[in-house]
Design a protein around this motif. Structure first.
Motif, mmCIF file in Angstrom:
data_model
loop_
_atom_site.group_PDB
_atom_site.id
_atom_site.type_symbol
_atom_site.label_atom_id
_atom_site.label_comp_id
_atom_site.label_asym_id
_atom_site.label_seq_id
_atom_site.Cartn_x
_atom_site.Cartn_y
_atom_site.Cartn_z
ATOM 1 N N ASP A 15 0.709 7.327 6.082
ATOM 2 C CA ASP A 15 -0.135 8.471 5.750
ATOM 3 C C ASP A 15 -0.664 8.326 4.324
ATOM 4 N N ARG A 16 -1.963 8.251 4.192
ATOM 5 C CA ARG A 16 -2.562 8.033 2.875
ATOM 6 C C ARG A 16 -2.198 9.140 1.890
ATOM 7 N N LEU A 59 -6.302 -9.376 10.400
ATOM 8 C CA LEU A 59 -7.159 -8.941 9.301
ATOM 9 C C LEU A 59 -7.042 -7.435 9.061
ATOM 10 N N LYS A 60 -6.841 -6.654 10.122
ATOM 11 C CA LYS A 60 -6.648 -5.209 9.948
ATOM 12 C C LYS A 60 -5.330 -4.922 9.228
ATOM 13 N N LYS A 100 -4.160 -4.135 1.604
ATOM 14 C CA LYS A 100 -5.105 -4.168 0.483
ATOM 15 C C LYS A 100 -5.485 -2.754 0.055
ATOM 16 N N GLU A 101 -5.766 -1.882 1.031
ATOM 17 C CA GLU A 101 -6.125 -0.495 0.719
ATOM 18 C C GLU A 101 -4.981 0.222 0.002
ATOM 19 N N CYS A 102 -3.751 0.010 0.479
ATOM 20 C CA CYS A 102 -2.597 0.640 -0.152
ATOM 21 C C CYS A 102 -2.452 0.172 -1.595
ATOM 22 N N GLY A 136 -1.999 1.251 -7.121
ATOM 23 C CA GLY A 136 -1.984 0.484 -8.358
ATOM 24 C C GLY A 136 -0.967 -0.643 -8.338
ATOM 25 N N GLU A 137 -0.796 -1.287 -9.478
ATOM 26 C CA GLU A 137 0.018 -2.499 -9.561
ATOM 27 C C GLU A 137 1.497 -2.230 -9.834
ATOM 28 N N LYS A 138 1.840 -1.036 -10.316
ATOM 29 C CA LYS A 138 3.202 -0.803 -10.786
ATOM 30 C C LYS A 138 4.195 -0.475 -9.674
ATOM 31 N N ARG A 139 3.731 0.008 -8.534
ATOM 32 C CA ARG A 139 4.639 0.395 -7.458
ATOM 33 C C ARG A 139 4.732 -0.698 -6.407
#
Length: 378
Positions: free
Chosen positions: A158-159, A186-187, A193-195, A200-203
């Protein structure tokens, strides 16, 4: 103290404020049945209809132990018609002997699955009795606290959930597997990629593959995922595919291999560790043989220098007590299984905490600190 009664109660919710079916069972998530179009869309189309089950053990001193597992009437027969014969009249403090007797007596029909579910619930109920009798939380009986509380990662596709930065990571359930071809691959990549772009990079990002992939597909996915900082891929193969895990041990990239959720008892986990592929071990305390066996598995993993992160540990009181007591269990998985729009329903089992500011700890009440919500079950 002596055990006087052993019984089961199915935890079936029949109230108006019950939550809608979970996204885990009702959305497209890769699984061992995904190759069959009839069962591709959702796990509920093929999952066994076994409700969660409570095991209640009474004693002659009025102390009652509570353990929870899975299996409905199937484990009721094992617990009430078989294990009760080995338990009634015995001292509940003799957990090691009682565990061994239940395990060995069930070998003709058991070793994995339902017999292990039953054994887990009984074992947790015994620990609950001992903690209550000594007026101590179970984690103190297991060696005491190794940390005051534990950081939590959240399993969710869930976004909206991804936005909660208090959780140190997000675990995604992969929607597609080999039967979905390159388009599905690819999906999967695009979801990761979307997540990554959103959090961000820290989590951390972890991936749950629910025994749906094969060796060749796993190598292809690992190659596609390396740019996105994935910490681990989980249960890419069925646990019995030992030779497949031995092949995965050849992978030398940055993504770790995790598994163990659907393995049972210490011997199965020993074989997985021996493949050399596993970096994160994930026994389910409510399935693997209870606290007694999960503690042995933790010790086994520590000899290999392996981190243990019990499956769904944030939803299980026994797992939380175990994790708090173990040096090589540094964090906890938590899953929001209910429909957010309806709000969290009243719990069937009271006393299992939700994370607070991304951290969680077991109850400090004697025993496991849980009880059944009799108003809901009535």
């Amino acid at each position: 103290m002596k055990i006087t009664r052993v019984r089961c109660k199915s935890l079936i919710r029949k109230v108006e404020n019950a939550s809608a079916p979970s996204w885990l069972s009702e959305t497209v998530i890769a699984n061992p049945m995904s190759m069959y179009p009839k069962y591709h869309a959702r796990r509920s189309s093929w999952n066994a209809p076994f409700p969660s089950t409570a095991v209640l053990i009474d004693t002659d001193e009025g102390i009652q132990g509570l353990g929870i597992s899975y299996g409905g009437d199937s484990i009721r027969s094992i617990v009430e018609e078989h294990f009760s014969r080995l338990l009634i009249g015995e001292d509940p403090f003799d957990i090691e002997r009682l565990w061994d007797q239940m395990n060995k007596s069930s070998l003709p029909y058991g070793r994995k699955g339902l017999s292990s579910f039953a054994l887990s619930a009984v074992d947790s109920a015994l620990w609950d009795i001992v903690g209550k009798a000594l007026n101590q939380p179970v984690y103190r009986l297991l060696g005491g606290a190794t940390k005051p509380d534990m950081p939590v990662y959240q399993t969710t596709n869930d976004r909206t959930d991804w936005q909660d930065e208090s959780f140190f990571g997000v675990k995604l359930a992969m929607p597609y597997g080999p039967s979905d071809g390159r388009e599905g691959l690819l999906k999967n990549r695009d979801l990761v990629k979307e997540c990554r772009e959103k959090i961000g990079e820290k989590r951390e990002i972890m991936l749950d593959c629910y025994m749906a992939w094969d060796v060749e597909y796993t190598f292809r996915m690992l190659d596609a995922l390396e740019p996105y900082g994935v910490r681990w891929v989980e249960e890419v193969l069925a646990p019995d595919n030992i030779h497949g895990y031995e092949k995965l041990a050849r992978y030398s990239g940055p993504i770790a291999i995790a598994t163990g959720e659907h393995e049972y008892l210490r011997w199965g986990h020993r074989d997985l560790l021996a493949t050399g592929a596993i970096s994160i071990l994930q026994p389910d305390v409510d399935w693997v043989g209870g606290i007694t066996e999960a503690r042995r598995i933790n010790a086994l993993a520590s000899a290999w220098g392996i981190t243990v992160c019990p499956h769904a540990g944030g939803l299980q009181a026994p797992a939380l007590h175990l994790i708090k007591s173990q040096v090589n269990s540094p964090f906890v998985e938590w899953v929001r299984t209910w429909d957010r729009d309806k709000g969290k329903p009243d719990p069937v089992v009271i006393g299992i905490p939700d994370p607070v500011n991304g951290r969680i700890a077991p109850s400090d009440e004697p025993g496991l600190g849980i009880r059944l919500n009799e108003d809901i079950l009535a």
